[in-house]
Design an enzyme around this catalytic site. Structure first.
Site, PDB file in Angstrom:
ATOM      1  N   LYS A 146      38.256  43.319  28.965  1.00 13.43           N
ATOM      2  CA  LYS A 146      39.566  43.743  29.240  1.00 13.43           C
ATOM      3  C   LYS A 146      40.599  42.340  29.731  1.00 13.43           C
ATOM      4  CE  LYS A 146      39.653  44.083  34.271  1.00 13.43           C
ATOM      5  NZ  LYS A 146      40.662  43.453  34.841  1.00 13.43           N
ATOM      6  N   ASN A 147      39.848  41.401  30.166  1.00 10.55           N
ATOM      7  CA  ASN A 147      40.665  40.123  30.750  1.00 10.55           C
ATOM      8  C   ASN A 147      41.168  39.159  29.332  1.00 10.55           C
ATOM      9  OD1 ASN A 147      40.065  40.964  33.337  1.00 10.55           O
ATOM     10  ND2 ASN A 147      38.493  38.920  33.734  1.00 10.55           N
ATOM     11  N   ARG A 152      47.227  43.248  39.220  1.00 12.31           N
ATOM     12  CA  ARG A 152      47.636  41.998  39.281  1.00 12.31           C
ATOM     13  C   ARG A 152      48.171  41.070  37.855  1.00 12.31           C
ATOM     14  NH1 ARG A 152      47.385  37.366  42.646  1.00 12.31           N
ATOM     15  NH2 ARG A 152      47.085  35.443  41.523  1.00 12.31           N
ATOM     16  N   CYS A 160      42.946  43.610  42.764  1.00 11.74           N
ATOM     17  CA  CYS A 160      41.749  43.856  43.752  1.00 11.74           C
ATOM     18  C   CYS A 160      41.930  43.142  45.008  1.00 11.74           C
ATOM     19  CB  CYS A 160      40.525  43.414  42.982  1.00 11.74           C
ATOM     20  SG  CYS A 160      40.003  44.291  41.780  1.00 11.74           S
ATOM     21  N   LYS A 198      44.844  23.305  40.415  1.00 13.43           N
ATOM     22  CA  LYS A 198      43.769  24.236  40.725  1.00 13.43           C
ATOM     23  C   LYS A 198      43.518  25.125  39.510  1.00 13.43           C
ATOM     24  CE  LYS A 198      41.947  27.490  43.936  1.00 13.43           C
ATOM     25  NZ  LYS A 198      41.969  28.244  45.240  1.00 13.43           N
ATOM     26  N   VAL A 199      41.907  25.170  38.977  1.00 13.36           N
ATOM     27  CA  VAL A 199      41.763  26.072  37.935  1.00 13.36           C
ATOM     28  C   VAL A 199      42.214  27.362  37.915  1.00 13.36           C
ATOM     29  CG1 VAL A 199      40.323  26.803  36.075  1.00 13.36           C
ATOM     30  CG2 VAL A 199      40.025  24.543  37.272  1.00 13.36           C
ATOM     31  N   SER A 200      43.323  27.893  37.263  1.00 19.13           N
ATOM     32  CA  SER A 200      43.827  29.524  37.378  1.00 19.13           C
ATOM     33  C   SER A 200      44.042  29.997  35.956  1.00 19.13           C
ATOM     34  CB  SER A 200      45.063  29.502  38.121  1.00 19.13           C
ATOM     35  OG  SER A 200      45.771  30.767  37.666  1.00 19.13           O
ATOM     36  N   VAL A 201      43.292  31.158  35.728  1.00 15.44           N
ATOM     37  CA  VAL A 201      43.081  31.791  34.498  1.00 15.44           C
ATOM     38  C   VAL A 201      44.726  32.380  34.145  1.00 15.44           C
ATOM     39  CG1 VAL A 201      42.319  33.494  33.451  1.00 15.44           C
ATOM     40  CG2 VAL A 201      40.828  32.251  34.470  1.00 15.44           C
ATOM     41  N   ASP A 237      33.184  36.730  38.592  1.00 17.07           N
ATOM     42  CA  ASP A 237      33.246  38.270  38.350  1.00 17.07           C
ATOM     43  C   ASP A 237      31.711  38.911  38.187  1.00 17.07           C
ATOM     44  OD1 ASP A 237      35.834  38.261  38.430  1.00 17.07           O
ATOM     45  OD2 ASP A 237      36.209  38.620  36.604  1.00 17.07           O
ATOM     46  N   ILE A 266      35.405  30.709  44.313  1.00 17.89           N
ATOM     47  CA  ILE A 266      36.657  30.900  43.518  1.00 17.89           C
ATOM     48  C   ILE A 266      37.630  31.680  44.637  1.00 17.89           C
ATOM     49  CG2 ILE A 266      37.903  31.944  41.684  1.00 17.89           C
ATOM     50  CD1 ILE A 266      35.948  29.539  40.975  1.00 17.89           C
ATOM     51  N   ARG A 282      38.721  51.008  36.033  1.00 15.97           N
ATOM     52  CA  ARG A 282      39.709  49.885  35.622  1.00 15.97           C
ATOM     53  C   ARG A 282      39.167  48.886  34.614  1.00 15.97           C
ATOM     54  NH1 ARG A 282      41.463  46.549  40.359  1.00 15.97           N
ATOM     55  NH2 ARG A 282      42.298  45.688  38.645  1.00 15.97           N
TER      56      ARG A 282
HETATM   57  C1  UD1 Z   1      41.445  36.101  36.386  1.00 10.00           C
HETATM   58  C2  UD1 Z   1      40.619  37.336  36.093  1.00 10.00           C
HETATM   59  C3  UD1 Z   1      39.540  37.774  37.089  1.00 10.00           C
HETATM   60  C4  UD1 Z   1      38.662  36.596  37.800  1.00 10.00           C
HETATM   61  C5  UD1 Z   1      39.418  35.365  37.818  1.00 10.00           C
HETATM   62  C6  UD1 Z   1      38.734  33.903  38.116  1.00 10.00           C
HETATM   63  C7  UD1 Z   1      42.052  38.658  34.619  1.00 10.00           C
HETATM   64  C8  UD1 Z   1      42.825  39.893  34.716  1.00 10.00           C
HETATM   65  N1  UD1 Z   1      41.398  38.354  35.992  1.00 10.00           N
HETATM   66  O1  UD1 Z   1      42.144  36.419  37.598  1.00 10.00           O
HETATM   67  O2  UD1 Z   1      38.728  38.924  36.835  1.00 10.00           O
HETATM   68  O3  UD1 Z   1      37.899  36.995  38.759  1.00 10.00           O
HETATM   69  O4  UD1 Z   1      40.406  35.017  36.760  1.00 10.00           O
HETATM   70  O5  UD1 Z   1      37.990  33.850  37.107  1.00 10.00           O
HETATM   71  O6  UD1 Z   1      41.976  38.001  33.779  1.00 10.00           O
HETATM   72  N2  UD1 Z   1      44.972  30.780  42.514  1.00 10.00           N
HETATM   73  C9  UD1 Z   1      45.979  30.023  43.600  1.00 10.00           C
HETATM   74  N3  UD1 Z   1      47.409  29.988  43.047  1.00 10.00           N
HETATM   75  C10 UD1 Z   1      47.815  30.820  41.915  1.00 10.00           C
HETATM   76  C11 UD1 Z   1      46.922  31.641  41.202  1.00 10.00           C
HETATM   77  C12 UD1 Z   1      45.722  31.457  41.520  1.00 10.00           C
HETATM   78  O7  UD1 Z   1      45.696  29.657  44.483  1.00 10.00           O
HETATM   79  O8  UD1 Z   1      49.141  30.852  41.597  1.00 10.00           O
HETATM   80  C13 UD1 Z   1      43.937  30.678  43.235  1.00 10.00           C
HETATM   81  C14 UD1 Z   1      43.238  32.025  43.321  1.00 10.00           C
HETATM   82  O9  UD1 Z   1      43.467  32.499  44.692  1.00 10.00           O
HETATM   83  C15 UD1 Z   1      41.912  31.816  43.309  1.00 10.00           C
HETATM   84  C16 UD1 Z   1      41.878  30.820  41.967  1.00 10.00           C
HETATM   85  O10 UD1 Z   1      42.899  30.316  42.105  1.00 10.00           O
HETATM   86  O11 UD1 Z   1      41.256  31.397  44.131  1.00 10.00           O
HETATM   87  C17 UD1 Z   1      41.516  31.489  40.768  1.00 10.00           C
HETATM   88  O12 UD1 Z   1      42.363  32.641  40.514  1.00 10.00           O
HETATM   89  P1  UD1 Z   1      42.799  32.947  38.736  1.00 10.00           P
HETATM   90  O13 UD1 Z   1      42.073  32.145  38.087  1.00 10.00           O
HETATM   91  O14 UD1 Z   1      44.415  32.600  38.857  1.00 10.00           O
HETATM   92  O15 UD1 Z   1      42.384  34.334  38.823  1.00 10.00           O
HETATM   93  P2  UD1 Z   1      43.389  35.432  38.219  1.00 10.00           P
HETATM   94  O16 UD1 Z   1      43.891  34.974  36.716  1.00 10.00           O
HETATM   95  O17 UD1 Z   1      44.048  36.280  39.029  1.00 10.00           O
END
Ligand code: UD1
Length: 431
Positions: free
Chosen positions: A22-23, A102, A126, A171-174, A316, A338, A410
């Site tokens: 899905k992701n 999201r 979520c 910060k690591v953000s997917v 996850d 996370i 979902r």
């Molecule tokens: C994606 C995944 C989700 C998974 C998450 C972490 C999808 C559709 N969803 O979510 O299933 O749980 O990665 O592996 O792929 N953050 C910030 N600022 C930002 C963005 C993120 O502070 O602008 C923080 C978030 O609050 C969290 C952390 O960064 O604490 C990681 O979030 P992120 O990797 O961005 O999650 P998603 O991409 O939303």
């Protein structure tokens, strides 16, 4: 509203086909906005989030067709989507849509990159912590977009197009990495994305973008170099297997005992989680067709784990691991690093007899032994939390009834069918 009924206690034996991730499917579908030509995606899972995103993309003008079933194709084979964004007719992603998922916020980058403007509602998804979007916005600003927030919407403009730049993610953000990549591939000049997420789904998006004509180096690392292009083209790409679904069924097999083959699963996508499972005493073996997971008779040992970005233990799979550790001999420590507030499953698991103490960001899970979990009525609260209730229900004595299963739909394709084919007593009751 549908419910899922489980009568626990059956061991799982058989084969479970692993669906496309899905992701990965979601950002890949969104990448279709970057080109006028057709992007063909294979192995797309049948999920509510995928269908919702197809509708959202449709509103922007993407023509989405799903190929019919071919002779010889099994139900477990993924779907083939053809997405053609010949013309973007609307650069607004409304609240009603984005609030439900999201990931649909990620249309922001391709819309600005291709059209020079976008109006996207702040996201929902979520209910796990505050989940800000600051990183997404600063990334786009670093690439030259002007951003304003107004009435719950992000208004982004880049009238003369985006410009390549050094983008630093603090910060690591997917999601922010997906956004940065999709913006940089159509920006003028070179970009360097530092602090990029290394999740396999990011690498899957990058390899699809390369097939579409993008120049990207460093795929799979935390530094992505991108040479922007004026135009991208159509391509064909197969969605990689779902590592979270893989880990979830591995834990389902582990909690019940028995032996399953996770067909199509790839060990390299979840080494850390598999290592954790092995340390509890579960047997895992790579086979040419997938992963064989078995626990024949032996008990489960406790673990000490913290969630981390890839290649660490995935957040996850945290809820599922907590469910599994309810049956371990001893006390496990599971720390969530996370997301804050990602322990909503704990109170529901307690209804099944779990002994879990929360101390800040750490759950202390004390195994309750065979017969310790007992069926009860519980409620799904988010996607991964709800599947932890299924795992616990499979091991609980008697009947577990799970409400609000739309959360499950979902992200898990035909879960009751996949589990019942391996001998679980699980059924969906439609209201
Ligand atoms: C994606 C995944 C989700 C998974 C998450 C972490 C999808 C559709 N969803 O979510 O299933 O749980 O990665 O592996 O792929 N953050 C910030 N600022 C930002 C963005 C993120 O502070 O602008 C923080 C978030 O609050 C969290 C952390 O960064 O604490 C990681 O979030 P992120 O990797 O961005 O999650 P998603 O991409 O939303």
């Amino acid at each position: 509203m549908d419910r899922i009924r489980i009568v626990g206690g059956e061991r799982l034996y058989g084969t479970i086909p692993i669906s496309g991730a899905k992701n990965a499917a979601l950002p890949l579908m969104i990448a279709s906005l970057l080109t006028r030509e057709t992007l063909t995606l294979k192995n797309v899972p049948r999920l509510a989030d995928v269908n919702l995103l197809a509708r959202i993309l449709g509103n922007h003008g993407v023509d989405v067709t799903i190929a019919g079933k071919r002779t010889g194709q099994r139900h477990s084979d993924g779907q083939t989507f053809r997405l053609t964004a010949e013309e973007i007719v609307d650069t607004t992603a409304p609240y009603e849509m984005v609030a439900r998922m999201r990931a649909s916020f990620w249309v922001l980058a391709p819309l600005i990159a291709r059209c020079g403007r976008a109006k996207v509602s702040l996201p929902g998804g979520c209910a796990i912590g505050t989940r800000p979007v600051d990183l997404h916005l600063t990334t786009l600003q670093q690439l030259g977009a002007e951003i304003e927030l107004e009435g719950g919407y992000v208004l982004a403009r880049a009238p003369r197009g985006l410009t390549g730049a050094k983008v630093e993610l603090s910060k690591v953000s997917v999601g922010a990495t997906h956004n940065a990549l999709m913006a940089a591939v159509l920006a003028r000049g070179e970009s360097l994305i530092e602090g990029a997420a290394r999740e396999p789904e990011v690498a899957d998006l990058a390899s699809c973008l390369i097939k579409m004509g993008a120049r990207i180096e460093g795929v799979g690392t935390s530094a992505l170099w991108v040479q922007g292009r004026e135009t991208l083209y159509g391509a064909e790409h197969t969605v990689l297997p779902d590592r979270i679904e893989t880990g979830t069924y591995a834990m389902a097999a582990a909690i019940t005992g028995g032996e399953v083959l996770l067909e199509g699963a790839r060990a390299d996508l979840l080494e850390e989680a598999l290592q954790t499972l092995r340390s509890t005493g579960v047997e895992i073996e790579e086979r040419p067709t997938g992963l064989r997971v078995a626990r024949n008779g032996g008990g489960l040992g406790p673990v000490s784990v913290e969630t981390q970005p890839f290649p660490g233990f995935p957040t996850d799979l945290q809820a599922q691991l907590i469910a599994l550790m309810c049956m371990a001999n001893g006390t496990s420590q599971i720390r969530e690093t996370i997301f804050e507030n990602r322990f909503m499953h704990v109170q529901e698991l307690a209804r099944l007899g779990a002994r879990i103490e929360l101390k800040g960001d750490t759950a202390l899970v004390t195994g309750v032994g065979a017969g310790g979990l007992r069926g009860a009525q519980v409620m799904a609260t988010d996607l991964r939390a709800s599947v932890s209730l299924i795992i616990a229900g499979l091991a609980a004595q008697g009947e577990t009834m799970i409400g609000r299963v739309y959360h499950l739909d979902r992200g898990f394709e035909r879960i009751e069918e996949k589990l019942s084919q391996c001998g679980a007593h699980i059924e969906r009751l439609s209201a």
